[in-house]
Design an enzyme around this catalytic site. Sequence first.
Site, short mmCIF file in Angstrom:
data_model
loop_
_atom_site.label_atom_id
_atom_site.label_comp_id
_atom_site.label_asym_id
_atom_site.label_seq_id
_atom_site.Cartn_x
_atom_site.Cartn_y
_atom_site.Cartn_z
N LYS A 59 0.83 -1.21 0.00
CA LYS A 59 0.00 0.00 0.00
C LYS A 59 0.86 1.27 0.00
CE LYS A 59 -1.74 1.84 3.96
NZ LYS A 59 -1.61 3.29 4.15
N ASN A 60 1.82 1.33 0.92
CA ASN A 60 2.55 2.59 1.07
C ASN A 60 3.55 2.84 -0.06
OD1 ASN A 60 1.03 3.28 3.24
ND2 ASN A 60 2.51 2.61 4.78
N CYS A 114 -5.26 8.06 8.57
CA CYS A 114 -5.50 7.51 9.90
C CYS A 114 -5.21 8.54 10.97
CB CYS A 114 -4.63 6.28 10.13
SG CYS A 114 -5.28 4.82 9.32
N ARG A 119 -0.28 14.98 13.03
CA ARG A 119 0.65 14.48 12.00
C ARG A 119 1.07 15.64 11.11
NH1 ARG A 119 -1.79 8.97 9.60
NH2 ARG A 119 0.29 8.82 8.71
N ASP A 174 3.64 0.42 12.24
CA ASP A 174 2.43 -0.12 11.59
C ASP A 174 2.15 -1.56 11.98
OD1 ASP A 174 2.14 2.31 10.39
OD2 ASP A 174 2.87 1.70 8.43
N ARG A 176 -9.07 0.09 3.45
CA ARG A 176 -8.07 1.02 2.91
C ARG A 176 -6.75 0.31 2.66
NH1 ARG A 176 -6.35 5.46 6.48
NH2 ARG A 176 -4.72 5.30 4.93
N1 EPU Z 1 6.53 14.20 11.39
C1 EPU Z 1 6.64 15.52 11.69
N2 EPU Z 1 6.74 16.40 10.66
C2 EPU Z 1 6.69 16.03 9.37
C3 EPU Z 1 6.57 14.67 9.06
C4 EPU Z 1 6.48 13.76 10.10
O1 EPU Z 1 6.66 15.91 12.86
O2 EPU Z 1 6.77 16.90 8.48
C5 EPU Z 1 6.44 13.20 12.47
C6 EPU Z 1 5.09 12.51 12.51
O3 EPU Z 1 4.15 13.25 13.24
C7 EPU Z 1 5.41 11.20 13.14
C8 EPU Z 1 6.83 10.90 12.62
O4 EPU Z 1 7.36 12.15 12.20
O5 EPU Z 1 5.47 11.32 14.53
C9 EPU Z 1 6.88 9.94 11.45
O6 EPU Z 1 6.00 10.35 10.41
P1 EPU Z 1 6.23 9.97 8.89
O7 EPU Z 1 6.27 11.22 8.10
O8 EPU Z 1 7.37 9.02 8.78
O9 EPU Z 1 4.89 9.19 8.58
P2 EPU Z 1 3.91 9.39 7.37
O10 EPU Z 1 4.67 9.67 6.12
O11 EPU Z 1 2.81 10.31 7.75
C10 EPU Z 1 4.04 6.87 6.68
C11 EPU Z 1 3.06 5.77 6.42
C12 EPU Z 1 2.39 5.37 7.70
C13 EPU Z 1 3.46 4.92 8.70
C14 EPU Z 1 4.53 6.00 8.87
C15 EPU Z 1 5.71 5.56 9.74
C16 EPU Z 1 2.35 6.24 4.20
C17 EPU Z 1 1.29 6.72 3.30
N3 EPU Z 1 2.07 6.27 5.49
O12 EPU Z 1 3.30 7.93 7.25
O13 EPU Z 1 1.56 4.27 7.37
O14 EPU Z 1 2.87 4.67 9.95
O15 EPU Z 1 5.05 6.39 7.59
O16 EPU Z 1 6.32 4.44 9.20
O17 EPU Z 1 3.41 5.82 3.74
C18 EPU Z 1 -0.20 2.77 7.70
O18 EPU Z 1 0.14 2.20 6.65
O19 EPU Z 1 -1.04 2.28 8.51
C19 EPU Z 1 0.40 4.05 8.04
C20 EPU Z 1 -0.13 4.86 8.93
#
Ligand code: EPU
Length: 437
Positions: free
Chosen positions: A29-30, A124, A129, A312, A404
């Site tokens: 998915k990701n 989610c 975030r 995850d 999803r």
């Molecule tokens: N963060 C910030 N600022 C930013 C970006 C992130 O403070 O600009 C913080 C977030 O709040 C969090 C941490 O950094 O505490 C990590 O966030 P990250 O950006 O790595 O996560 P994401 O890109 O929002 C993706 C996956 C998530 C998965 C996370 C961590 C996708 C679409 N989503 O989210 O997947 O949990 O990386 O591995 O790739 C899922 O598949 O269930 C899912 C939630």
Amino acid sequence: MNKGRVILEHFIINGNKPLKGKVQISGAKNAAVAVIPAALLVDGVCILENLPCIEDVQSYVSVLRSMGVVCEFLDESTLQIDASKVCTTNISPEQLKDMRASYYLIGALLGRYKKANVPMPGGCNFGVRPIDQHIKGFESLGAKVVIEHGAVTAHADKLLGTQIFLDMASVGATINIMMAAVFAEGITTIENAAKEPHIVDCANFLNMCGAKIKGAGTDVIRITGVEKLEGKRYSIIPDQIETGTYMIAAAITGGDVKVCNVIPKHMESLTAKLQEMGCTVIAQEDWIKVKAANPLTAANIKTLYYPGFPTDLQPQITTLLTQAEGVSYVNETVFDTRFQYVDQLTRLGAKITLEGRMAVVEGTSRLTGADVVATDLRAGAALMLAALAAEGTTKISNLYYIDRGYEKIVEKLTALGADVRRSNGEDESQIPMLYEA
Ligand code: EPU
């Protein structure tokens, strides 16, 4: 997608049956939700194979179509994308479905058209975030970025390669900056980059199309700007989290499951934990076999960026730990509030107490069927795992979240011997409604 229909539907699971046999894992998915928007950078026709048949992919395809991108499914998991006639870089909230990964539209549109107007991401809900690191990256490349009226507007006369140091190894920021930088003049360096497998997959796709990205999968990524990308055929990697969910399903039901079409290397942190808990885990080139232990022993978990234990899979492993002898500690370091599902899990009999970002899991608790509600995607998966292990019948509502991210979950579990079905509510009277979401 018909979100209303999915909200009304629920899963009915009669648990306490060991899962046995083989399961095929779908595309990630990701990775899919990154590679699909990355195709916006390509001047030509791309064919993406091994896409998972899930709501998040359907949502992305409908957004791209509304932007004038020609998307055609050649079969259930193969999508042809032609982004040569994009008619708008302004995305309205109506065009976007509730998905986190919509943020990749900003990087892809900014990279190709030097402008983007995209509503703030959904997805989610487990705490704040922010996307400040994405924005810092776009600004460093020379874009002006404003957040107003719930949307991110970015534009640049030109994008120039630069050095960007991420405050935290954000998956989304790493991929988004990579996309925005593909055509930036000169060299862009992302330091403290995230290393998750889907980052490497997205870089591999872009490189196959002609990008020059080096170091994806390490914490320094170097992107040398190119002029143009060409359409190619690309196959998405298997889903690390779906793989892990079925590995844990074997362990929690006293089962013996061969999980096929996987990359065992991506699963090492989970494999090590399951072995520590007493399970037998055998990995070969593209499959992993998990045989449950009896009894399971307690273990401690700390979620970390890849290659650490993935956040995850935290709800799923916490659920498994409720069936292990002794006390386990689960420390969630990636997201602020990713324990919302615990309340639902305790309805099934789990004994978990929360101390900030730490869950203290007391085993072995007897799980019994109840009415529960999925509060997010992986929370939904955790509830399904608990229901598979529980005595009696569990009803799980809010299937939208589970759909999803998990392709054909009912069919896959049924083939492994689970008693699970999707209900549209017509048999509601047979099961007492204990809880309204
Ligand atoms: N963060 C910030 N600022 C930013 C970006 C992130 O403070 O600009 C913080 C977030 O709040 C969090 C941490 O950094 O505490 C990590 O966030 P990250 O950006 O790595 O996560 P994401 O890109 O929002 C993706 C996956 C998530 C998965 C996370 C961590 C996708 C679409 N989503 O989210 O997947 O949990 O990386 O591995 O790739 C899922 O598949 O269930 C899912 C939630």
